[in-house]
Design a protein around this motif. Structure first.
Motif, PDB file in Angstrom:
ATOM      1  N   GLU A  58       2.617  77.995  -5.247  1.00  0.00           N
ATOM      2  CA  GLU A  58       3.269  78.912  -4.286  1.00  0.00           C
ATOM      3  C   GLU A  58       3.052  80.406  -4.522  1.00  0.00           C
ATOM      4  O   GLU A  58       3.245  81.194  -3.616  1.00  0.00           O
ATOM      5  CB  GLU A  58       4.784  78.639  -4.302  1.00  0.00           C
ATOM      6  N   GLU A  59       2.701  80.796  -5.738  1.00  0.00           N
ATOM      7  CA  GLU A  59       2.668  82.236  -6.031  1.00  0.00           C
ATOM      8  C   GLU A  59       1.223  82.744  -6.129  1.00  0.00           C
ATOM      9  O   GLU A  59       0.576  82.590  -7.162  1.00  0.00           O
ATOM     10  CB  GLU A  59       3.431  82.522  -7.351  1.00  0.00           C
ATOM     11  N   PRO A  60       0.730  83.358  -5.066  1.00  0.00           N
ATOM     12  CA  PRO A  60      -0.686  83.768  -5.070  1.00  0.00           C
ATOM     13  C   PRO A  60      -1.003  84.838  -6.127  1.00  0.00           C
ATOM     14  O   PRO A  60      -2.155  84.983  -6.526  1.00  0.00           O
ATOM     15  CB  PRO A  60      -0.918  84.302  -3.658  1.00  0.00           C
ATOM     16  N   LYS A  61       0.000  85.577  -6.562  1.00  0.00           N
ATOM     17  CA  LYS A  61      -0.279  86.608  -7.573  1.00  0.00           C
ATOM     18  C   LYS A  61      -0.473  86.012  -8.968  1.00  0.00           C
ATOM     19  O   LYS A  61      -0.945  86.694  -9.872  1.00  0.00           O
ATOM     20  CB  LYS A  61       0.847  87.648  -7.606  1.00  0.00           C
ATOM     21  N   LEU A  62      -0.065  84.766  -9.142  1.00  0.00           N
ATOM     22  CA  LEU A  62      -0.269  84.115 -10.429  1.00  0.00           C
ATOM     23  C   LEU A  62      -1.741  83.710 -10.534  1.00  0.00           C
ATOM     24  O   LEU A  62      -2.241  82.926  -9.735  1.00  0.00           O
ATOM     25  CB  LEU A  62       0.635  82.873 -10.543  1.00  0.00           C
ATOM     26  N   ALA A  63      -2.452  84.305 -11.512  1.00  0.00           N
ATOM     27  CA  ALA A  63      -3.896  84.062 -11.625  1.00  0.00           C
ATOM     28  C   ALA A  63      -4.175  82.606 -11.987  1.00  0.00           C
ATOM     29  O   ALA A  63      -3.404  81.980 -12.724  1.00  0.00           O
ATOM     30  CB  ALA A  63      -4.496  84.988 -12.676  1.00  0.00           C
ATOM     31  N   GLY A  64      -5.300  82.094 -11.500  1.00  0.00           N
ATOM     32  CA  GLY A  64      -5.650  80.688 -11.700  1.00  0.00           C
ATOM     33  C   GLY A  64      -6.332  80.431 -13.026  1.00  0.00           C
ATOM     34  O   GLY A  64      -7.499  80.031 -13.078  1.00  0.00           O
ATOM     35  N   HIS A  65      -5.633  80.693 -14.091  1.00  0.00           N
ATOM     36  CA  HIS A  65      -6.189  80.435 -15.423  1.00  0.00           C
ATOM     37  C   HIS A  65      -5.053  80.074 -16.383  1.00  0.00           C
ATOM     38  O   HIS A  65      -4.009  80.713 -16.356  1.00  0.00           O
ATOM     39  CB  HIS A  65      -6.921  81.678 -15.952  1.00  0.00           C
ATOM     40  N   VAL A  66      -5.283  79.056 -17.195  1.00  0.00           N
ATOM     41  CA  VAL A  66      -4.299  78.722 -18.234  1.00  0.00           C
ATOM     42  C   VAL A  66      -5.016  78.546 -19.562  1.00  0.00           C
ATOM     43  O   VAL A  66      -6.022  77.822 -19.636  1.00  0.00           O
ATOM     44  CB  VAL A  66      -3.555  77.396 -17.929  1.00  0.00           C
ATOM     45  N   HIS A  67      -4.510  79.237 -20.576  1.00  0.00           N
ATOM     46  CA  HIS A  67      -5.005  78.987 -21.925  1.00  0.00           C
ATOM     47  C   HIS A  67      -4.052  77.965 -22.547  1.00  0.00           C
ATOM     48  O   HIS A  67      -2.884  78.271 -22.783  1.00  0.00           O
ATOM     49  CB  HIS A  67      -5.034  80.285 -22.734  1.00  0.00           C
ATOM     50  N   LEU A  68      -4.568  76.759 -22.753  1.00  0.00           N
ATOM     51  CA  LEU A  68      -3.704  75.654 -23.158  1.00  0.00           C
ATOM     52  C   LEU A  68      -4.272  74.986 -24.429  1.00  0.00           C
ATOM     53  O   LEU A  68      -5.032  74.018 -24.356  1.00  0.00           O
ATOM     54  CB  LEU A  68      -3.636  74.645 -22.000  1.00  0.00           C
ATOM     55  N   PRO A  69      -3.883  75.540 -25.595  1.00  0.00           N
ATOM     56  CA  PRO A  69      -4.445  75.011 -26.842  1.00  0.00           C
ATOM     57  C   PRO A  69      -4.152  73.527 -27.011  1.00  0.00           C
ATOM     58  O   PRO A  69      -3.018  73.093 -26.816  1.00  0.00           O
ATOM     59  CB  PRO A  69      -3.727  75.823 -27.932  1.00  0.00           C
ATOM     60  N   VAL A  70      -5.188  72.755 -27.361  1.00  0.00           N
ATOM     61  CA  VAL A  70      -4.996  71.312 -27.571  1.00  0.00           C
ATOM     62  C   VAL A  70      -5.171  70.949 -29.043  1.00  0.00           C
ATOM     63  O   VAL A  70      -4.614  69.983 -29.523  1.00  0.00           O
ATOM     64  CB  VAL A  70      -5.911  70.486 -26.643  1.00  0.00           C
TER      65      VAL A  70
ATOM     66  N   ALA B  41       7.354  90.256  -7.510  1.00  0.00           N
ATOM     67  CA  ALA B  41       8.057  91.065  -6.499  1.00  0.00           C
ATOM     68  C   ALA B  41       8.021  92.560  -6.828  1.00  0.00           C
ATOM     69  O   ALA B  41       8.449  93.380  -6.021  1.00  0.00           O
ATOM     70  CB  ALA B  41       9.505  90.581  -6.394  1.00  0.00           C
ATOM     71  N   ILE B  42       7.507  92.923  -7.995  1.00  0.00           N
ATOM     72  CA  ILE B  42       7.466  94.351  -8.366  1.00  0.00           C
ATOM     73  C   ILE B  42       6.308  95.033  -7.650  1.00  0.00           C
ATOM     74  O   ILE B  42       5.167  94.562  -7.699  1.00  0.00           O
ATOM     75  CB  ILE B  42       7.336  94.506  -9.908  1.00  0.00           C
ATOM     76  N   ASP B  43       6.617  96.132  -6.999  1.00  0.00           N
ATOM     77  CA  ASP B  43       5.624  96.901  -6.246  1.00  0.00           C
ATOM     78  C   ASP B  43       4.447  97.289  -7.121  1.00  0.00           C
ATOM     79  O   ASP B  43       4.646  97.847  -8.195  1.00  0.00           O
ATOM     80  CB  ASP B  43       6.291  98.210  -5.774  1.00  0.00           C
ATOM     81  N   GLY B  44       3.248  97.020  -6.645  1.00  0.00           N
ATOM     82  CA  GLY B  44       2.063  97.442  -7.404  1.00  0.00           C
ATOM     83  C   GLY B  44       1.471  96.330  -8.246  1.00  0.00           C
ATOM     84  O   GLY B  44       0.280  96.336  -8.534  1.00  0.00           O
ATOM     85  N   ILE B  45       2.279  95.368  -8.673  1.00  0.00           N
ATOM     86  CA  ILE B  45       1.735  94.278  -9.501  1.00  0.00           C
ATOM     87  C   ILE B  45       1.060  93.258  -8.588  1.00  0.00           C
ATOM     88  O   ILE B  45       1.692  92.669  -7.714  1.00  0.00           O
ATOM     89  CB  ILE B  45       2.837  93.600 -10.357  1.00  0.00           C
ATOM     90  N   GLU B  46      -0.233  93.073  -8.808  1.00  0.00           N
ATOM     91  CA  GLU B  46      -1.016  92.213  -7.925  1.00  0.00           C
ATOM     92  C   GLU B  46      -1.476  90.931  -8.605  1.00  0.00           C
ATOM     93  O   GLU B  46      -1.904  89.985  -7.961  1.00  0.00           O
ATOM     94  CB  GLU B  46      -2.269  92.968  -7.442  1.00  0.00           C
ATOM     95  N   ARG B  47      -1.467  90.951  -9.940  1.00  0.00           N
ATOM     96  CA  ARG B  47      -1.987  89.771 -10.642  1.00  0.00           C
ATOM     97  C   ARG B  47      -1.167  89.552 -11.908  1.00  0.00           C
ATOM     98  O   ARG B  47      -0.868  90.514 -12.627  1.00  0.00           O
ATOM     99  CB  ARG B  47      -3.447  90.038 -10.999  1.00  0.00           C
ATOM    100  N   ILE B  48      -0.831  88.276 -12.138  1.00  0.00           N
ATOM    101  CA  ILE B  48       0.009  87.951 -13.298  1.00  0.00           C
ATOM    102  C   ILE B  48      -0.673  86.853 -14.107  1.00  0.00           C
ATOM    103  O   ILE B  48      -1.123  85.849 -13.556  1.00  0.00           O
ATOM    104  CB  ILE B  48       1.409  87.467 -12.841  1.00  0.00           C
ATOM    105  N   ARG B  49      -0.735  87.078 -15.415  1.00  0.00           N
ATOM    106  CA  ARG B  49      -1.243  86.042 -16.326  1.00  0.00           C
ATOM    107  C   ARG B  49      -0.185  85.786 -17.381  1.00  0.00           C
ATOM    108  O   ARG B  49       0.739  86.594 -17.552  1.00  0.00           O
ATOM    109  CB  ARG B  49      -2.513  86.524 -17.044  1.00  0.00           C
ATOM    110  N   PHE B  50      -0.340  84.710 -18.125  1.00  0.00           N
ATOM    111  CA  PHE B  50       0.555  84.493 -19.260  1.00  0.00           C
ATOM    112  C   PHE B  50      -0.224  83.816 -20.381  1.00  0.00           C
ATOM    113  O   PHE B  50      -1.187  83.095 -20.139  1.00  0.00           O
ATOM    114  CB  PHE B  50       1.773  83.638 -18.858  1.00  0.00           C
ATOM    115  N   THR B  51       0.168  84.071 -21.603  1.00  0.00           N
ATOM    116  CA  THR B  51      -0.462  83.438 -22.751  1.00  0.00           C
ATOM    117  C   THR B  51       0.447  83.608 -23.955  1.00  0.00           C
ATOM    118  O   THR B  51       1.107  84.634 -24.070  1.00  0.00           O
ATOM    119  CB  THR B  51      -1.869  84.035 -23.006  1.00  0.00           C
ATOM    120  N   THR B  52       0.575  82.622 -24.858  1.00  0.00           N
ATOM    121  CA  THR B  52      -0.113  81.349 -24.892  1.00  0.00           C
ATOM    122  C   THR B  52       0.857  80.231 -24.522  1.00  0.00           C
ATOM    123  O   THR B  52       2.029  80.298 -24.821  1.00  0.00           O
ATOM    124  CB  THR B  52      -0.676  81.109 -26.310  1.00  0.00           C
ATOM    125  N   SER B  53       0.290  79.164 -23.952  1.00  0.00           N
ATOM    126  CA  SER B  53       1.098  78.039 -23.523  1.00  0.00           C
ATOM    127  C   SER B  53       1.083  76.929 -24.557  1.00  0.00           C
ATOM    128  O   SER B  53       0.094  76.755 -25.263  1.00  0.00           O
ATOM    129  CB  SER B  53       0.497  77.447 -22.250  1.00  0.00           C
TER     130      SER B  53
END
Ligand code: 5AD
Ligand code: SF4
Length: 460
Positions: A243-255, A216-228
């Motif tokens: 539901e959240e299109p700004k959340l980028a479609g990538h997950v770093h998920l160490p196995v 919801a912050i103005d200007g932020i268009e893409r969000i990632r997170f690491t590490t899961s």
């Protein structure tokens, strides 16, 4: 995380002592080494680097040398015993105390050590960040309480603690006003984020809710997170991917391993089939999601059959990319006590086989993107491009870039360069375009898949 900490150290000392970063370390007044102890090799580098700095200090006795990060946290006083010319030893959670430590050293010329874990105080004492380009990391939690049996992080960075929601959001708002468009929420285990709101200390906000606030912050268009961590992925996160299109479609998920027996000995808290079920859910939630991972080979007691299970898992999941390591015994961790009879040559052999498979999977994933159009956030100039190459470029692309930037094609000509950015799925793409589009989102038609990156042409 270390890169993020280094940036914060630089900002901090600029604010407190007007110290500027230099590209010629031989001439520096203060030399700080931000160290990593995740594997033995990283740790060994510390003392070889300090050996060189010792010679510089012999020539310039006023030079101040500091060691920070996880090796400092782990070794503490031992660093001074082994390298008495070091003036400062600070841990990952005390870097904010550096200005005062520096004053103490300057006044008393005595070595100063502080590797305690004062936790949240760290964030309160750091200056407002300065953006460097359109992407930025923001720490949302630090430390780790998972105690995987091979891992040193809980001992060097301390138990996990979350940064309050308002602190995270105000840092991101500041970055957004400086032109940042993409935020990576950072932590050792971001899925267990539980940030407090002011006045309501009994209710906490989880990672998925935080992502929505950030979106919801103005200007932020893409969000990632690491590490899961696989065991902490929540229902709310799947929903955020839906539901959240700004959340980028990538997950770093160490196995780490494809064998249930080894996963249990690693104390990972999940099985292979549970991991596969998570991947399935992630792919259902976001069909084109890319998945990357970390893997350890040669964990004590890993049999040839356990290793084959890891190969099979990599083959089944088809990771977009993966980082793989030979198990490195770390002091103070439970696994260092486990009997380990696998010869090093065998471990190296396993690593090579695993890396060949990962490489093939990455190549397949990259190849699949050839011919597609990708939305790229242009981050930086990749390298100098010859004028010849630019002259060969289709005029229509120049016109397109002109319409994106609002600049005349003629005025842009001298700015054309090889640029680099990342796709939503976190793939690096190189393409030719005007420097003026750095910091903007553009569409790139992917024309070629290289082992670790893609090449493309600007399009609309
Ligand atoms: N030996 C080898 N690799 C390790 N990692 C963490 N600790 C060790 C160790 N002792 C790897 C894990 C982790 C990544 C950051 O580093 O794969 O996910
Ligand atoms: Fe280390 Fe990650 Fe395990 Fe925490 S979750 S102990 S950081 S490997």
């Amino acid at each position: 995380m270390n890169e993020y900490d280094s940036t914060r150290i630089a900002n901090l000392l600029l604010a407190s002592h007007n110290l500027e970063l230099t590209t010629t370390p031989e001439e520096a007044d203060v030399l700080l080494l931000n160290t990593c102890s995740i594997r033995e090799k990283a740790q060994e580098k510390v003392f070889s680097q300090l050996g060189l700095w010792r010679i510089w200090k012999q020539k310039r006795p006023n030079l101040i040398i500091g060691v920070g990060g996880c090796v400092a946290s782990q070794e503490g006083q031992d660093i001074l015993d082994r390298a008495p010319f070091v003036d400062l030893v600070f841990g990952p959670q005390t870097l904010h105390r550096l200005p005062q430590m520096l004053v103490d050293v300057q006044q008393h010329r005595n070595a100063v050590i502080d590797t305690s874990f004062p936790q949240i105080e760290k964030f309160d004492c750091l200056p407002i960040p300065k953006a460097e380009g359109p992407t930025a990391y923001v720490s949302i939690m630090e430390g780790c309480s998972n105690y995987c049996t091979y891992c040193i992080v809980p001992y060097t960075r301390g138990e996990e603690f979350s940064r309050p929601v308002v602190d995270v959001l105000s840092e991101i708002t500041t970055l957004a006003t400086q032109g940042v468009r993409e935020i990576t929420l950072l932590g050792q285990n971001v899925n267990s984020y539980a940030g407090i709101f002011p006045d309501t200390e009994d209710t906490t906000v989880d990672l998925a809710a935080l992502i929505r606030y950030v979106a919801a912050i103005d200007g932020i268009e893409r969000i990632r997170f690491t590490t899961s961590h696989p065991k902490d992925i929540s229902e709310s996160l799947y929903l955020a991917f839906v539901e959240e299109p700004k959340l980028a479609g990538h997950v770093h998920l160490p196995v780490q391993s494809g064998s249930d027996r080894i996963l249990a000995k690693m104390h990972r808290g999940h099985t292979v089939s549970e991991y596969l079920a998570l991947i399935e859910r992630l792919r259902q939630s976001r069909p084109n999601i890319s998945i990357s991972t970390d893997l350890i080979v040669g964990f004590p007691g890993e049999t040839a059959a356990d290793f084959e299970d890891t190969m099979e898992l990599v083959d089944t999941v088809g990771f977009d990319y993966a980082y793989s390591f030979i198990y490195s015994p770390r002091p103070g961790t439970p696994a260092i006590e486990y009997p380990d009879s696998i010869p090093i040559a065998e471990k190296q052999d396993r690593l090579l086989r695993l890396q060949a498979l990962i490489k093939a999977k990455t190549q397949t994933a990259n190849q699949r993107l050839v011919g597609s159009k990708q939305r790229i956030l242009v981050e930086r100039q990749a390298r100098k491009t010859s004028q010849q190459l630019i002259d060969k470029m289709d005029k229509s692309i120049q016109e397109l870039a002109s319409s994106i930037t609002g600049l005349e094609t003629e005025s842009m000509d001298k700015h054309w360069q090889q640029l680099a950015g990342r796709t939503e799925q976190n793939r690096v793409v190189n393409f030719i375009g005007p420097l003026d589009i750095i910091g903007r989102f553009v569409t790139v038609h992917i024309t070629e898949a290289l082992p670790n990156s893609l090449r493309g042409i600007l399009c609309n």
